[in-house]
Scaffold this active site. Sequence first.
Site, short mmCIF file in Angstrom:
data_model
loop_
_atom_site.label_atom_id
_atom_site.label_comp_id
_atom_site.label_asym_id
_atom_site.label_seq_id
_atom_site.Cartn_x
_atom_site.Cartn_y
_atom_site.Cartn_z
N VAL A 123 4.49 -14.95 -11.01
CA VAL A 123 4.11 -14.91 -12.43
C VAL A 123 5.04 -13.93 -13.15
O VAL A 123 5.08 -12.74 -12.79
CB VAL A 123 2.64 -14.49 -12.60
CG1 VAL A 123 2.28 -14.44 -14.09
CG2 VAL A 123 1.71 -15.44 -11.86
N HIS A 154 3.10 -7.11 -13.03
CA HIS A 154 1.75 -6.82 -12.52
C HIS A 154 1.86 -6.04 -11.23
O HIS A 154 2.81 -6.21 -10.46
CB HIS A 154 0.95 -8.11 -12.29
CG HIS A 154 1.68 -9.14 -11.48
ND1 HIS A 154 2.65 -9.94 -12.01
CD2 HIS A 154 1.58 -9.49 -10.18
CE1 HIS A 154 3.12 -10.76 -11.08
NE2 HIS A 154 2.49 -10.50 -9.95
N ASN A 202 6.04 -7.19 -7.20
CA ASN A 202 7.17 -8.05 -6.87
C ASN A 202 8.07 -8.20 -8.08
O ASN A 202 7.60 -8.45 -9.19
CB ASN A 202 6.66 -9.42 -6.42
CG ASN A 202 5.94 -9.36 -5.10
OD1 ASN A 202 6.41 -8.74 -4.16
ND2 ASN A 202 4.78 -10.01 -5.00
N HIS A 234 -0.30 -5.37 -7.75
CA HIS A 234 -1.42 -5.77 -6.91
C HIS A 234 -2.04 -4.51 -6.31
O HIS A 234 -1.31 -3.67 -5.76
CB HIS A 234 -0.95 -6.63 -5.73
CG HIS A 234 -0.27 -7.91 -6.10
ND1 HIS A 234 -0.85 -9.14 -5.89
CD2 HIS A 234 0.95 -8.17 -6.63
CE1 HIS A 234 -0.01 -10.10 -6.28
NE2 HIS A 234 1.10 -9.53 -6.72
N ASP A 257 -7.57 -11.08 -8.44
CA ASP A 257 -6.61 -12.14 -8.12
C ASP A 257 -7.37 -13.42 -7.79
O ASP A 257 -8.40 -13.39 -7.10
CB ASP A 257 -5.73 -11.71 -6.94
CG ASP A 257 -4.50 -12.59 -6.80
OD1 ASP A 257 -3.39 -12.10 -7.05
OD2 ASP A 257 -4.65 -13.78 -6.42
N ILE A 258 -6.87 -14.56 -8.24
CA ILE A 258 -7.54 -15.84 -8.04
C ILE A 258 -7.50 -16.29 -6.57
O ILE A 258 -8.35 -17.06 -6.14
CB ILE A 258 -6.94 -16.90 -8.99
CG1 ILE A 258 -7.94 -17.99 -9.30
CG2 ILE A 258 -5.64 -17.48 -8.45
CD1 ILE A 258 -7.55 -18.88 -10.49
P1 5GP Z 1 3.26 -12.43 -7.60
O1 5GP Z 1 3.71 -13.28 -6.45
O2 5GP Z 1 3.87 -12.88 -8.90
O3 5GP Z 1 3.47 -10.97 -7.33
O4 5GP Z 1 1.69 -12.60 -7.68
C1 5GP Z 1 1.03 -13.41 -8.59
C2 5GP Z 1 -0.43 -13.39 -8.25
O5 5GP Z 1 -1.13 -13.97 -9.32
C3 5GP Z 1 -0.80 -14.17 -7.00
O6 5GP Z 1 -1.44 -13.31 -6.07
C4 5GP Z 1 -1.74 -15.28 -7.52
O7 5GP Z 1 -2.81 -15.55 -6.64
C5 5GP Z 1 -2.22 -14.69 -8.83
N1 5GP Z 1 -2.55 -15.70 -9.83
C6 5GP Z 1 -1.81 -16.78 -10.19
N2 5GP Z 1 -2.41 -17.46 -11.19
C7 5GP Z 1 -3.56 -16.78 -11.47
C8 5GP Z 1 -4.61 -16.99 -12.42
O8 5GP Z 1 -4.62 -17.95 -13.20
N3 5GP Z 1 -5.63 -16.09 -12.41
C9 5GP Z 1 -5.64 -15.02 -11.57
N4 5GP Z 1 -6.68 -14.19 -11.66
N5 5GP Z 1 -4.67 -14.79 -10.67
C10 5GP Z 1 -3.64 -15.67 -10.62
#
Ligand code: 5GP
Length: 119
Positions: A100, A104, A91, A106, A33-34
Amino acid sequence: MSYDPNNIFAKILRGEIPCKKVYEDTHALAFHDIRPQAPTHVLVIPKGPYVSFDDFSAKASAAEIAGFVAAVGKVARDLGVATSGYRLIANHGANSHQEVPHFHVHILGGRALGPMLVK
Ligand code: 5GP
Protein backbone atom coordinates in the site's frame (compact mmCIF):
# COMPACT_ATOMS: atom_id res chain seq x y z
CA MET A 1 6.94 7.95 -7.00
CA SER A 2 4.17 10.50 -6.56
CA TYR A 3 1.41 10.00 -4.02
CA ASP A 4 -1.72 8.24 -5.29
CA PRO A 5 -4.73 9.82 -3.51
CA ASN A 6 -6.81 6.76 -4.40
CA ASN A 7 -4.70 4.25 -2.46
CA ILE A 8 -6.64 2.18 0.05
CA PHE A 9 -5.28 3.95 3.14
CA ALA A 10 -6.14 7.38 1.69
CA LYS A 11 -9.70 6.08 1.30
CA ILE A 12 -9.67 4.89 4.92
CA LEU A 13 -8.43 8.34 6.05
CA ARG A 14 -11.27 10.01 4.14
CA GLY A 15 -13.79 7.59 5.67
CA GLU A 16 -14.69 6.10 2.28
CA ILE A 17 -13.68 2.61 3.44
CA PRO A 18 -14.23 1.34 7.01
CA CYS A 19 -11.49 0.25 9.37
CA LYS A 20 -11.30 -1.16 12.88
CA LYS A 21 -9.90 2.00 14.45
CA VAL A 22 -7.83 1.77 17.61
CA TYR A 23 -6.53 5.36 17.86
CA GLU A 24 -6.66 8.73 16.13
CA ASP A 25 -5.13 12.13 16.79
CA THR A 26 -3.97 15.15 14.80
CA HIS A 27 -1.09 13.35 13.14
CA ALA A 28 -1.94 9.65 13.06
CA LEU A 29 -4.61 7.01 12.60
CA ALA A 30 -4.19 3.43 13.86
CA PHE A 31 -6.34 0.47 12.85
CA HIS A 32 -6.22 -3.33 12.79
CA ASP A 33 -4.60 -4.97 9.76
CA ILE A 34 -7.20 -6.77 7.64
CA ARG A 35 -4.95 -9.88 7.38
CA PRO A 36 -3.33 -10.09 10.82
CA GLN A 37 -0.04 -11.96 10.99
CA ALA A 38 0.18 -11.97 14.80
CA PRO A 39 -2.35 -11.78 17.67
CA THR A 40 -1.70 -8.03 17.67
CA HIS A 41 -1.24 -6.53 14.21
CA VAL A 42 -2.07 -2.85 13.99
CA LEU A 43 -1.14 -0.32 11.31
CA VAL A 44 -0.31 3.27 12.17
CA ILE A 45 -0.45 5.83 9.36
CA PRO A 46 0.27 9.55 9.22
CA LYS A 47 -2.55 11.80 8.08
CA GLY A 48 -0.40 13.51 5.46
CA PRO A 49 0.11 12.21 1.89
CA TYR A 50 3.40 10.33 2.17
CA VAL A 51 4.16 7.30 0.00
CA SER A 52 6.56 5.53 2.35
CA PHE A 53 9.06 6.01 5.16
CA ASP A 54 11.51 7.42 2.61
CA ASP A 55 9.02 10.11 1.54
CA PHE A 56 7.85 10.81 5.12
CA SER A 57 11.36 11.14 6.56
CA ALA A 58 12.41 13.50 3.75
CA LYS A 59 9.32 15.72 3.52
CA ALA A 60 7.24 15.64 6.71
CA SER A 61 7.52 18.49 9.21
CA ALA A 62 9.19 18.03 12.58
CA ALA A 63 5.74 18.25 14.21
CA GLU A 64 4.35 15.51 11.92
CA ILE A 65 7.33 13.24 12.59
CA ALA A 66 7.25 13.79 16.35
CA GLY A 67 3.48 13.35 16.48
CA PHE A 68 3.61 10.17 14.45
CA VAL A 69 6.40 8.58 16.47
CA ALA A 70 4.63 9.45 19.73
CA ALA A 71 1.41 7.91 18.38
CA VAL A 72 3.13 4.63 17.47
CA GLY A 73 4.53 4.31 20.99
CA LYS A 74 1.22 5.20 22.62
CA VAL A 75 -0.73 2.72 20.48
CA ALA A 76 1.71 -0.08 21.36
CA ARG A 77 1.34 0.70 25.07
CA ASP A 78 -2.45 0.95 24.79
CA LEU A 79 -2.54 -2.41 22.99
CA GLY A 80 -0.71 -3.96 25.94
CA VAL A 81 2.32 -5.20 24.01
CA ALA A 82 4.94 -2.79 25.35
CA THR A 83 5.75 -5.04 28.32
CA SER A 84 5.90 -8.35 26.45
CA GLY A 85 7.57 -6.82 23.39
CA TYR A 86 6.67 -5.98 19.84
CA ARG A 87 8.15 -5.47 16.38
CA LEU A 88 7.78 -2.43 14.16
CA ILE A 89 7.95 -2.89 10.38
CA ALA A 90 7.87 -0.15 7.75
CA ASN A 91 8.23 -1.42 4.20
CA HIS A 92 9.56 0.97 1.56
CA GLY A 93 9.66 0.19 -2.13
CA ALA A 94 9.91 -2.86 -4.34
CA ASN A 95 12.49 -4.94 -2.46
CA SER A 96 10.41 -4.73 0.72
CA HIS A 97 7.19 -5.83 -1.05
CA GLN A 98 5.41 -2.66 0.08
CA GLU A 99 1.78 -3.24 -0.92
CA VAL A 100 0.00 0.00 0.00
CA PRO A 101 1.66 3.27 -1.14
CA HIS A 102 0.76 5.33 1.94
CA PHE A 103 3.41 5.26 4.67
CA HIS A 104 2.49 2.92 7.51
CA VAL A 105 4.15 1.21 10.44
CA HIS A 106 3.09 -2.30 11.39
CA ILE A 107 2.95 -3.03 15.15
CA LEU A 108 3.23 -6.79 15.63
CA GLY A 109 3.06 -8.58 18.97
CA GLY A 110 1.10 -10.82 21.27
CA ARG A 111 3.38 -13.84 20.80
CA ALA A 112 7.07 -14.64 20.36
CA LEU A 113 7.73 -13.43 16.82
CA GLY A 114 10.81 -15.51 16.00
CA PRO A 115 13.70 -14.41 13.80
CA MET A 116 13.47 -11.01 12.17
CA LEU A 117 13.55 -12.20 8.55
CA VAL A 118 12.43 -15.45 6.93
CA LYS A 119 14.99 -16.36 4.27
P1 5GP B 1 2.73 -3.43 3.31
O1 5GP B 1 3.10 -4.70 2.61
O2 5GP B 1 2.39 -2.33 2.34
O3 5GP B 1 3.77 -3.02 4.31
O4 5GP B 1 1.45 -3.76 4.18
C1 5GP B 1 0.16 -3.44 3.82
C2 5GP B 1 -0.77 -4.04 4.84
O5 5GP B 1 -2.04 -3.48 4.66
C3 5GP B 1 -0.91 -5.55 4.74
O6 5GP B 1 -0.53 -6.16 5.97
C4 5GP B 1 -2.42 -5.75 4.42
O7 5GP B 1 -2.96 -6.87 5.08
C5 5GP B 1 -3.02 -4.45 4.91
N1 5GP B 1 -4.22 -4.05 4.19
C6 5GP B 1 -4.39 -4.02 2.84
N2 5GP B 1 -5.61 -3.55 2.53
C7 5GP B 1 -6.22 -3.27 3.72
C8 5GP B 1 -7.51 -2.75 4.06
O8 5GP B 1 -8.36 -2.45 3.20
N3 5GP B 1 -7.78 -2.59 5.38
C9 5GP B 1 -6.87 -2.90 6.35
N4 5GP B 1 -7.24 -2.70 7.61
N5 5GP B 1 -5.65 -3.39 6.07
C10 5GP B 1 -5.33 -3.58 4.76
